[in-house]
Design a protein around this motif. Structure first.
Motif, PDB file in Angstrom:
ATOM      1  N   VAL A   1       3.693   8.481  -5.438  1.00 55.51           N
ATOM      2  CA  VAL A   1       4.438   7.604  -4.476  1.00 55.51           C
ATOM      3  C   VAL A   1       5.349   8.387  -3.331  1.00 55.51           C
ATOM      4  O   VAL A   1       5.461   7.877  -2.329  1.00 55.51           O
ATOM      5  N   SER A   2       6.114   9.410  -3.945  1.00 50.40           N
ATOM      6  CA  SER A   2       6.722  10.043  -2.791  1.00 50.40           C
ATOM      7  C   SER A   2       5.805  10.526  -1.523  1.00 50.40           C
ATOM      8  O   SER A   2       6.068  10.589  -0.390  1.00 50.40           O
ATOM      9  N   ASP A   3       4.561  11.205  -1.972  1.00 52.85           N
ATOM     10  CA  ASP A   3       3.813  11.854  -1.133  1.00 52.85           C
ATOM     11  C   ASP A   3       3.379  10.509   0.139  1.00 52.85           C
ATOM     12  O   ASP A   3       3.234  10.910   0.972  1.00 52.85           O
ATOM     13  N   ILE A   4       3.118   9.548  -0.494  1.00 53.15           N
ATOM     14  CA  ILE A   4       2.722   8.292   0.196  1.00 53.15           C
ATOM     15  C   ILE A   4       3.695   7.893   1.049  1.00 53.15           C
ATOM     16  O   ILE A   4       3.623   7.644   2.185  1.00 53.15           O
ATOM     17  N   ALA A   5       4.946   7.401   0.505  1.00 49.81           N
ATOM     18  CA  ALA A   5       6.183   6.973   1.150  1.00 49.81           C
ATOM     19  C   ALA A   5       6.403   7.893   2.544  1.00 49.81           C
ATOM     20  O   ALA A   5       6.588   7.250   3.503  1.00 49.81           O
ATOM     21  N   GLU A   6       6.376   9.035   2.132  1.00 48.53           N
ATOM     22  CA  GLU A   6       6.701   9.982   3.526  1.00 48.53           C
ATOM     23  C   GLU A   6       5.448   9.879   4.371  1.00 48.53           C
ATOM     24  O   GLU A   6       6.035  10.454   5.562  1.00 48.53           O
ATOM     25  N   ARG A   7       4.325   9.500   4.235  1.00 50.12           N
ATOM     26  CA  ARG A   7       3.551   9.601   5.228  1.00 50.12           C
ATOM     27  C   ARG A   7       3.511   8.234   6.000  1.00 50.12           C
ATOM     28  O   ARG A   7       2.613   8.236   7.132  1.00 50.12           O
ATOM     29  N   ILE A   8       3.975   7.232   5.484  1.00 47.92           N
ATOM     30  CA  ILE A   8       4.127   5.885   6.132  1.00 47.92           C
ATOM     31  C   ILE A   8       5.279   5.966   7.060  1.00 47.92           C
ATOM     32  O   ILE A   8       6.296   6.331   6.847  1.00 47.92           O
ATOM     33  N   ASP A   9       4.901   5.662   8.286  1.00 47.84           N
ATOM     34  CA  ASP A   9       6.010   5.762   9.145  1.00 47.84           C
ATOM     35  C   ASP A   9       6.329   4.361   9.993  1.00 47.84           C
ATOM     36  O   ASP A   9       6.980   4.360  11.142  1.00 47.84           O
ATOM     37  N   SER A  10       5.662   3.328   9.607  1.00 43.64           N
ATOM     38  CA  SER A  10       5.708   2.001  10.228  1.00 43.64           C
ATOM     39  C   SER A  10       5.472   1.089   9.220  1.00 43.64           C
ATOM     40  O   SER A  10       4.841   0.941   8.174  1.00 43.64           O
ATOM     41  N   ILE A  11       6.072  -0.370   9.555  1.00 45.04           N
ATOM     42  CA  ILE A  11       6.008  -1.429   8.647  1.00 45.04           C
ATOM     43  C   ILE A  11       4.545  -1.902   8.575  1.00 45.04           C
ATOM     44  O   ILE A  11       4.025  -1.860   7.533  1.00 45.04           O
ATOM     45  N   PRO A  12       3.574  -1.864   9.579  1.00 43.85           N
ATOM     46  CA  PRO A  12       2.191  -2.318   9.686  1.00 43.85           C
ATOM     47  C   PRO A  12       1.656  -1.508   8.629  1.00 43.85           C
ATOM     48  O   PRO A  12       0.592  -1.796   7.759  1.00 43.85           O
ATOM     49  N   GLN A  13       1.970  -0.254   8.727  1.00 41.43           N
ATOM     50  CA  GLN A  13       1.070   1.011   7.987  1.00 41.43           C
ATOM     51  C   GLN A  13       1.871   0.782   6.379  1.00 41.43           C
ATOM     52  O   GLN A  13       0.675   0.579   5.661  1.00 41.43           O
ATOM     53  N   ALA A  14       2.880   0.366   6.027  1.00 45.89           N
ATOM     54  CA  ALA A  14       3.353   0.095   4.978  1.00 45.89           C
ATOM     55  C   ALA A  14       2.489  -1.131   4.255  1.00 45.89           C
ATOM     56  O   ALA A  14       2.221  -1.179   3.333  1.00 45.89           O
ATOM     57  N   LEU A  15       2.260  -2.180   5.014  1.00 43.87           N
ATOM     58  CA  LEU A  15       1.541  -3.413   4.522  1.00 43.87           C
ATOM     59  C   LEU A  15       0.222  -3.185   4.242  1.00 43.87           C
ATOM     60  O   LEU A  15      -0.327  -3.561   3.412  1.00 43.87           O
ATOM     61  N   ARG A  16      -0.500  -2.120   5.316  1.00 50.99           N
ATOM     62  CA  ARG A  16      -1.868  -1.750   5.179  1.00 50.99           C
ATOM     63  C   ARG A  16      -2.159  -0.891   3.658  1.00 50.99           C
ATOM     64  O   ARG A  16      -2.704  -0.896   2.893  1.00 50.99           O
ATOM     65  N   PHE A  17      -0.863  -0.191   3.274  1.00 46.10           N
ATOM     66  CA  PHE A  17      -0.823   0.660   2.152  1.00 46.10           C
ATOM     67  C   PHE A  17      -0.693  -0.300   1.010  1.00 46.10           C
ATOM     68  O   PHE A  17      -1.911  -0.292  -0.119  1.00 46.10           O
ATOM     69  N   LEU A  18      -0.122  -1.363   1.054  1.00 42.26           N
ATOM     70  CA  LEU A  18       0.136  -2.189  -0.263  1.00 42.26           C
ATOM     71  C   LEU A  18      -1.089  -3.085  -0.331  1.00 42.26           C
ATOM     72  O   LEU A  18      -1.476  -3.306  -1.592  1.00 42.26           O
ATOM     73  N   ALA A  19      -1.846  -3.315   0.855  1.00 41.03           N
ATOM     74  CA  ALA A  19      -3.051  -4.057   0.616  1.00 41.03           C
ATOM     75  C   ALA A  19      -4.175  -3.073   0.106  1.00 41.03           C
ATOM     76  O   ALA A  19      -5.053  -3.436  -0.932  1.00 41.03           O
ATOM     77  N   ARG A  20      -4.398  -1.900   0.572  1.00 44.75           N
ATOM     78  CA  ARG A  20      -5.288  -0.877  -0.013  1.00 44.75           C
ATOM     79  C   ARG A  20      -4.765   0.263  -0.168  1.00 44.75           C
ATOM     80  O   ARG A  20      -4.978   1.337   0.696  1.00 44.75           O
TER      81      ARG A  20
END
Ligand code: ZN
Ligand code: ZN
Length: 319
Positions: free
Chosen positions: A133-152
């Motif tokens: 979770v930490s490694d991903i959270a730190e790679r996400i830097d926008s809301i659309p990216q966060a939503l894409r992460f949650l989808a896939r």
């Protein structure tokens, strides 16, 4: 040896997770062992929940840095005023062992999450080299990216950060530092009046992404003391490896040293890289890698399937 799949580093309602221990165990169906690590508490009850063995460690959680995943304790550590070395020593003196949690955390400016790194890794003999979770959270830097992460989630979760692996190799060039993969699962969501109203990234989905497999001498017997000792001994000794189980079943993976030669076996053909002190010394496409008269150093293998990290071994040391 027997291969048990474990999910390590997760939070229940006993700290800041949203799931009860029973719910977490249900989400872990098909996984052998769940290693709970609530913040500063060991209130959860260890034992067998159906076919899942739940073990209770503690995430020693000083404010801001030096979180430590500690196991083998009878009661939580009072970390008031302790620095990194104090925490490691206190856990050891209490008969336990542990892993530096998210040691390379850099935080996320976008989500105003402060970094929670380790200030001094010279005192540890285990680290969470891949912290899902930490490694991903730190790679996400926008809301659309966060939503894409949650989808896939598997898209962003592809590989551990290269710098974590480099740092781990650097530590292992000097002494053995066992690496584990932790999920740091809280289950994103909120419980309101005891009812969960939002559940975006559930425990079950997180558990598919990253597991730590332990190689135990004896199969679980459903006797808690016996089974816990088997799992903890394997983790202490570094008889474990990290795997992304949803890419393919990793059980059967083996990596060992014999008379100065190192050998790796994987359960299906893959891209196997052998590294010595962080530098690639052999590579093969297949299910077997044998490297003769390897010479002194810390050796580990990285196995990829379709270009993605599937298995990371722990290091084997040759002197
Ligand atoms: Zn933490
Ligand atoms: Zn945590």
């Amino acid at each position: 040896m027997h291969d048990l799949s474990c999910v390590v580093h997760l939070h229940s309602v006993h700290s800041d997770g949203t799931g009860t221990v029973e719910e977490i165990a249900r989400a872990a169906k098909g996984i052998d062992v769940v290693l709970l690590t609530d913040h500063d508490t060991m209130a959860a009850e260890p034992g067998w929940y159906g076919d899942v063995l739940v073990l209770v460690g503690e995430e020693v959680s000083p404010k801001g840095s030096n979180h430590y995943l500690a196991f083998g304790l009878d009661s939580p550590i009072d970390h008031t005023g302790m620095d990194a070395a104090d925490i490691v020593r206190a856990v050891r003196e209490a008969g336990g062992f542990g892993f530096a949690a998210h040691p390379f955390s850099k935080g996320s400016e976008r989500f105003r999450q402060a970094p929670m790194p380790w200030t001094d890794l010279s005192c540890v003999d285990g680290i969470e080299v891949w912290s899902f979770v930490s490694d991903i959270a730190e790679r996400i830097d926008s809301i659309p990216q966060a939503l894409r992460f949650l989808a896939r989630p598997e898209h962003l979760a592809a590989d551990p950060p290269e710098e974590n692996l480099r740092e781990w190799d650097r530590l292992n060039a000097e002494r053995r530092v066992v690496g584990i993969g932790g999920v740091d699962a809280h289950q994103f969501g909120r419980r309101i009046l005891g009812r969960r109203v939002v559940r975006l990234m559930g425990y079950r989905r997180t558990f598919r992404q990253l597991r730590t497999h332990v190689l135990v001498n004896e199969l679980p017997s459903r006797d808690l003391d016996h089974d816990r000792a088997q799992v903890y001994d394997a983790l202490r000794d570094g008889r474990c490896y990290i795997a992304v189980d949803h890419l393919a079943r990793p059980a059967g993976f083996a990596f060992w040293e014999e008379d100065g030669d190192v050998h790796a076996r994987v359960p299906q053909p893959a891209d196997i890289r052998l590294l010595r002190d962080g530098v690639e010394v052999a590579r093969t496409a297949g299910a077997e890698l044998d490297h003769a008269a390897a010479g002194a150093g810390a050796y580990r293998v990285e196995v990829r399937l379709g270009g993605r990290v599937w298995i990371l071994s722990n290091p084997v040391r040759l002197t």
